[in-house]
Design a protein around this motif. Structure first.
Motif, PDB file in Angstrom:
ATOM      1  N   UNK A  12       0.802  -1.218   0.000  1.00  0.00           N
ATOM      2  CA  UNK A  12       0.000   0.000   0.000  1.00  0.00           C
ATOM      3  C   UNK A  12       0.832   1.264   0.000  1.00  0.00           C
ATOM      4  N   UNK A  13       2.151   1.140   0.186  1.00  0.00           N
ATOM      5  CA  UNK A  13       3.011   2.320   0.173  1.00  0.00           C
ATOM      6  C   UNK A  13       4.357   1.954  -0.430  1.00  0.00           C
ATOM      7  N   UNK A  14       4.430   2.041  -1.737  1.00  0.00           N
ATOM      8  CA  UNK A  14       5.673   1.753  -2.438  1.00  0.00           C
ATOM      9  C   UNK A  14       5.773   2.609  -3.687  1.00  0.00           C
ATOM     10  N   UNK A 189      -7.311   0.219  -9.312  1.00  0.00           N
ATOM     11  CA  UNK A 189      -8.055   0.342  -8.063  1.00  0.00           C
ATOM     12  C   UNK A 189      -7.261  -0.295  -6.926  1.00  0.00           C
ATOM     13  N   UNK A 190      -7.514   0.179  -5.716  1.00  0.00           N
ATOM     14  CA  UNK A 190      -6.821  -0.384  -4.568  1.00  0.00           C
ATOM     15  C   UNK A 190      -6.814   0.581  -3.399  1.00  0.00           C
ATOM     16  N   UNK A 191      -6.275   0.107  -2.281  1.00  0.00           N
ATOM     17  CA  UNK A 191      -6.125   0.911  -1.077  1.00  0.00           C
ATOM     18  C   UNK A 191      -4.654   1.263  -0.914  1.00  0.00           C
ATOM     19  N   UNK A 192      -4.354   2.543  -0.818  1.00  0.00           N
ATOM     20  CA  UNK A 192      -2.983   3.005  -0.740  1.00  0.00           C
ATOM     21  C   UNK A 192      -2.796   3.908   0.475  1.00  0.00           C
ATOM     22  N   UNK A 208      -0.414  10.244   8.328  1.00  0.00           N
ATOM     23  CA  UNK A 208      -0.673   9.433   7.142  1.00  0.00           C
ATOM     24  C   UNK A 208      -1.987   9.843   6.479  1.00  0.00           C
ATOM     25  N   UNK A 209      -2.211   9.268   5.320  1.00  0.00           N
ATOM     26  CA  UNK A 209      -3.376   9.614   4.511  1.00  0.00           C
ATOM     27  C   UNK A 209      -3.879   8.342   3.845  1.00  0.00           C
ATOM     28  N   UNK A 210      -5.119   7.954   4.139  1.00  0.00           N
ATOM     29  CA  UNK A 210      -5.705   6.766   3.510  1.00  0.00           C
ATOM     30  C   UNK A 210      -6.241   7.145   2.130  1.00  0.00           C
ATOM     31  N   UNK A 211      -5.813   6.412   1.115  1.00  0.00           N
ATOM     32  CA  UNK A 211      -6.210   6.712  -0.263  1.00  0.00           C
ATOM     33  C   UNK A 211      -6.913   5.493  -0.858  1.00  0.00           C
ATOM     34  N   UNK A 212      -8.127   5.708  -1.333  1.00  0.00           N
ATOM     35  CA  UNK A 212      -8.913   4.646  -1.959  1.00  0.00           C
ATOM     36  C   UNK A 212      -9.130   4.994  -3.424  1.00  0.00           C
TER      37      UNK A 212
END
Length: 327
Positions: A12-14, A189-192, A208-212
């Protein structure tokens, strides 16, 4: 060790995910730089090995003879090496130029506009429309429709922060008193997970920041729900929490649409319980963590601007019950 290193290239974070057009361009540019630099490194290493080998071979030869033997080799090698350097630098320059132009084209016609304001230590997110009635405000989360170019206007209310969603794009600083911008074009699509990438204080790591990234239909469904006011409390316990939040300390900082709570200096709580985390990624969203955060936010995230009030047990139960309805 190799598996540990490779595990950092996914998730989710790369920056090696390539789920955004800009990030995919950066990966391609990185690959070009790695190839060119690896070739140059191998050639330099080979030249060094050859030089050492020739030196040992000719160590016992008379100096005149040695000069005659090597002069015919040195000049062509020097010319070839100079040409190779010129070709390599030209290739890197062109690759950088075309990557920059490609990223500029991706963001030239945005179909969705956001304003993200950084605070110590949370993100204020507003979806901007000419029709103000369609605007939505949330906190510490971004929902994006896949395949739609997005322009993000960036601001800071206190110190320098840096907006970074590595799966989608590169970093961009948020500077007090100035507006900067970033362009996003999600491709998968995904959760980042986004992150502040500029040290901004003691809780920098907890910003942090949730990104959908979702289909256009799912995004429109989510956006439609965000336009709705907070639901009316249904139980006596929820009603008690509603009354406390809208008439006491909470209302001076937090906004809840459809209620008298209209504070603008803290995260919007209208759809608080529908988020994936609490306090900008500090805690997963669940009942226990809501209790812990409301009861003593300083123990969860020391130095944040939400004070520990010292709530009575009945007030705490009511507040948590009401907050859990805000989805």
């Amino acid at each position: 060790m190799a598996l540990l290193c490779l595990s950092g290239c996914s998730g989710a974070q790369t920056a090696f995910g390539g789920q955004g057009a800009e990030d995919a361009n950066f990966i391609q540019l990185f690959t070009v730089f790695m190839i060119v630099c690896t070739v140059m490194y191998l050639l330099v290493s080979a030249a060094l090995i050859v030089a050492v080998w020739r030196r040992r071979r000719t160590a016992m030869v008379v100096e005149d003879r040695n000069h005659r033997a090597t002069s015919g080799f040195v000049r062509p090698a020097l010319i070839g090496w100079t040409a190779l350097i010129a070709i390599g630098l030209t290739a890197l320059t062109l690759a950088g130029f075309f990557t920059d132009r490609s990223n500029a084209r991706n963001g030239s016609h945005p179909q969705l506009k956001l304003t993200v304001t950084a605070n110590q230590w949370w993100w204020d997110v507003e979806y901007d429309w000419a029709d103000v009635s369609k605007s939505v405000r949330t906190a510490n989360e971004i929902h994006l429709p896949v395949g739609i170019p997005v322009e993000v206007t960036l601001k800071s209310n206190d110190v320098i922060h840096s907006f970074w969603i590595p799966n989608l794009a590169g970093k961009q600083d948020l500077i007090p008193g100035r507006r900067t911008d970033a362009q996003l074009l999600p491709r998968k699509t995904g959760l980042y997970r986004g992150q502040c990438a500029e040290f901004c204080g003691t809780q920098h790591a907890q910003m942090a920041l949730d990104v959908t990234v979702e289909s256009k239909a799912d995004f429109e469904k989510w956006y439609g729900a965000q336009l709705q006011a907070a639901p009316v409390p249904k139980t006596p316990l929820q009603l008690a929490g509603y009354r406390y939040i809208t008439t006491r300390e909470c209302a001076s900082c937090h906004n809840i649409s459809g209620t008298s709570a209209g504070g603008q200096i803290a995260p919007d709580l209208t759809h608080f319980a529908g988020r994936r985390s609490i306090a900008a990624g500090t805690l997963p969203m669940n009942t226990g963590n809501i209790y812990g955060w409301v009861a003593d936010p300083q123990s969860q995230k020391p130095g944040n601007h939400m004070p520990t009030i010292g709530l009575k047990a009945d007030d705490l139960h009511g507040i948590v019950a009401y907050l859990e309805t805000l989805k």
